[in-house]
Enzyme design. Sequence first.
Site, mmCIF file in Angstrom:
data_model
loop_
_atom_site.group_PDB
_atom_site.id
_atom_site.type_symbol
_atom_site.label_atom_id
_atom_site.label_comp_id
_atom_site.label_asym_id
_atom_site.label_seq_id
_atom_site.Cartn_x
_atom_site.Cartn_y
_atom_site.Cartn_z
ATOM 1 N N HIS A 158 0.842 -1.205 0.000
ATOM 2 C CA HIS A 158 0.000 0.000 0.000
ATOM 3 C C HIS A 158 0.881 1.261 0.000
ATOM 4 O O HIS A 158 0.697 2.160 -0.821
ATOM 5 C CB HIS A 158 -0.902 -0.055 1.244
ATOM 6 C CG HIS A 158 -1.696 1.176 1.521
ATOM 7 N ND1 HIS A 158 -3.064 1.171 1.585
ATOM 8 C CD2 HIS A 158 -1.330 2.471 1.780
ATOM 9 C CE1 HIS A 158 -3.505 2.381 1.856
ATOM 10 N NE2 HIS A 158 -2.464 3.198 1.990
ATOM 11 N N GLU A 159 1.875 1.284 0.902
ATOM 12 C CA GLU A 159 2.756 2.461 0.982
ATOM 13 C C GLU A 159 3.591 2.621 -0.285
ATOM 14 O O GLU A 159 3.821 3.734 -0.752
ATOM 15 C CB GLU A 159 3.680 2.364 2.202
ATOM 16 C CG GLU A 159 2.988 2.595 3.530
ATOM 17 C CD GLU A 159 2.234 3.913 3.608
ATOM 18 O OE1 GLU A 159 2.766 4.944 3.163
ATOM 19 O OE2 GLU A 159 1.088 3.905 4.093
ATOM 20 N N HIS B 82 1.770 4.337 -3.041
ATOM 21 C CA HIS B 82 1.844 5.805 -2.886
ATOM 22 C C HIS B 82 3.189 6.326 -3.394
ATOM 23 O O HIS B 82 3.260 7.294 -4.138
ATOM 24 C CB HIS B 82 1.757 6.209 -1.409
ATOM 25 C CG HIS B 82 0.409 6.089 -0.788
ATOM 26 N ND1 HIS B 82 -0.727 6.620 -1.347
ATOM 27 C CD2 HIS B 82 0.015 5.524 0.384
ATOM 28 C CE1 HIS B 82 -1.760 6.374 -0.532
ATOM 29 N NE2 HIS B 82 -1.336 5.702 0.509
ATOM 30 N N ASP C 74 -5.969 8.495 3.811
ATOM 31 C CA ASP C 74 -5.735 8.940 2.437
ATOM 32 C C ASP C 74 -6.917 9.741 1.897
ATOM 33 O O ASP C 74 -6.746 10.667 1.108
ATOM 34 C CB ASP C 74 -5.484 7.729 1.542
ATOM 35 C CG ASP C 74 -4.198 7.015 1.935
ATOM 36 O OD1 ASP C 74 -3.217 7.703 2.254
ATOM 37 O OD2 ASP C 74 -4.179 5.774 1.930
HETATM 38 ZN ZN LIG Z 1 -2.222 5.206 2.337
#
Ligand SMILES: [Zn+2]
Length: 239
Positions: free
Chosen positions: A68-69, A72, A170
């Site tokens: 997930h990170e 980004h 987010d």
């Molecule tokens: Zn996030």
Amino acid sequence: MGNSLQIARVLGIPIKIHISFLLVLPFFAWIFAIQPEPFGFAGIESGLLKYSLSLLTAILLFISVLIHELAHSYFALRYGGSINEITLYLIGGVSAMGKELSDPSSEAKMAFVGPLSSIVIGILLLLFNSLFSPAASSLEESPLFLMTFILGYINILLGLFNLIPAFPMDGGRILRAFFAQRMGFVEATEKAASIGKIFAFVMGIIGLFISFWLILIAFFIYMGASGEEQQVKSRYGKL
Ligand SMILES: [Zn+2]
């Protein structure tokens, strides 16, 4: 951050784990070990198998958060930002940005790909589970399917939770990017932070009647919203 250890470097970004992780990882493994089916392995008789599966599930959960990170980060780099480091907690990560994205629509995309990746991972795992899990098999025979179910379910929850339009989720960043197309960055942050605080307040009130956990999450959202607002204001000398 002083309280973290570097474990790897991906896309040129140092990946660190926060020290609290060393406590939280066994804690999560323990939670998975005591929860009954379908959210844990309590039904498995063999202690060794039960705890190994629980620990593996906790580690894979951590890897999902890392993905997930990294989603980004990948977009941040692609749109000209820079990331100094990623610090991982078990159910969340913080990407310290060196250079923020100046264009709101890129910021919105960057914020969105994190939850999107969690939801996609979740859907794939649940799909795998429902397609291949042998019907009416005993838990001892197919514990791996229980694991894909748990991880799929948590990833979808994490993705949806992150879309809540409030900092530090987010969704708060997506909301700010939406406002930033119409006003200055600081003003947009203030507006998004106020919405986050109202959201947290309402959630806290509902929590009074439903669950203590909701109050705790509301408090966390409220602090996150104020924190982000203060940070942006001090960076732009408006404090
Ligand atoms: Zn996030």
